[in-house]
Write an enzyme that holds these catalytic residues in place. Structure first.
Site, short mmCIF file in Angstrom:
data_model
loop_
_atom_site.label_atom_id
_atom_site.label_comp_id
_atom_site.label_asym_id
_atom_site.label_seq_id
_atom_site.Cartn_x
_atom_site.Cartn_y
_atom_site.Cartn_z
N GLU A 1 -23.32 42.08 55.94
CA GLU A 1 -24.03 43.33 55.67
C GLU A 1 -24.58 43.37 54.25
O GLU A 1 -23.85 43.15 53.27
CB GLU A 1 -23.09 44.53 55.89
CG GLU A 1 -23.79 45.86 55.63
CD GLU A 1 -22.98 47.07 56.06
OE1 GLU A 1 -23.46 48.19 55.84
OE2 GLU A 1 -21.87 46.88 56.62
N LYS B 1 -13.13 44.69 65.12
CA LYS B 1 -13.80 44.23 63.90
C LYS B 1 -13.00 44.70 62.70
O LYS B 1 -12.55 45.85 62.65
CB LYS B 1 -15.23 44.77 63.80
CG LYS B 1 -15.97 44.26 62.54
CD LYS B 1 -17.41 44.72 62.49
CE LYS B 1 -17.56 46.15 62.04
NZ LYS B 1 -17.13 46.36 60.62
#
Length: 270
Positions: free
Chosen positions: A180, A111
């Site tokens: 997020e 990631k």
């Protein structure tokens, strides 16, 4: 056993579940519970190493944790979260660091906290066979630039830029995208615009999946972000167990006879 390809193919189907893990025992519990993806997050810095931010976490620390998680997880897809300055400075060095997680630590993917600087790198990594999970919205590695851990995409221009970057990373080959701490309606629009799955954290219910830090989920953290939920109270259980141990030792109740062995063939020693 799900694969990176399964994660990408199942966008919009049954919701994806992702949790962090940083060690083998936790990874085993998370894996046995049926979580689809285990993220070896750089949140390791805050959750386990005592840092105030994720910035001090090193490649070696993520590599060690990734290897432990990979050895314990039999079913979940394992994603290594690349730490601050482990990518983006130089393409060759970035590829080497990311490739190490698959080649040496048996991760399934990496990631990257994403931005304009990671589009080309995402393309290069996927060309080399390193699957990439992108990450937009609040990117904690940019905490000093952002001035704190604030919600992102809260006006038209930044929301549109987020969508543009999401599309660019999808085109570059990212197999999924973490969103997020963004408004739920923005996350829903980004999700609708992409073919790859989105995984939200503080991004509302309309993403294709959800991710949280495992310490928040089990109730081990002293403080949790407002978008997290505690589904247990492990901290209290640990405190009770440790206090019980201290009391038993100090009170002479531990170790008891059943915890000891006497060898009759050994005479008294002088």
């Amino acid at each position: 056993m799900p694969t990176v390809r399964d994660v990408r193919r199942n966008a919009g189907e049954e919701p994806l579940t992702m949790l962090t893990a940083y060690d083998a025992p936790t990874a085993s519990v998370v894996d046995d519970a049926g979580v689809d993806v285990i993220l070896v997050g750089d949140s390791l810095g805050n959750a386990k190493l005592g840092y105030d931010t994720t910035l001090p976490v090193t490649v070696d620390e993520i590599a060690s944790a990734t290897g432990a998680v990979s050895r314990a997880a039999e079913d979940a897809v394992v994603v290594a979260d690349m730490p601050f300055l482990s990518f983006g400075k130089d393409v060759a060095e970035s590829v080497e660091h990311c490739g190490r997680m698959l080649k040496e630590e048996n991760a399934d993917a990496v990631k990257l906290e994403s931005g304009p600087h990671t589009v080309e790198l995402t393309d290069r990594l996927t060309d080399l066979g390193i699957p990439v999970m992108a990450h937009l919205g609040l990117t904690p590695q940019h905490v000093n630039q952002l001035g704190g851990y604030f919600r992102q995409g809260t006006d038209q221009s930044t929301a549109e830029r987020m969508l543009d970057l999401a599309r660019e990373h999808e085109e570059a080959g990212a197999f999924s995208l973490v969103l997020e701490h963004v408004p739920a309606n923005v996350a829903a629009d980004v999700t609708d615009a992409l073919d790859i799955p989105t995984i939200g954290i503080g991004a509302g219910p309309d993403t294709d999946g959800q991710v949280l830090v495992v310490d928040d989920v089990v109730g081990l953290s002293e403080r949790s972000p407002p978008f997290a939920e505690q589904f247990g109270d492990v901290r209290s259980e640990m405190e009770n167990a440790v206090e019980g141990y201290v009391d038993a030792v100090e009170g002479g109740e531990f170790p008891a006879d059943e915890h000891s062995h006497v060898e009759d063939d050994v005479d008294d020693l002088y």
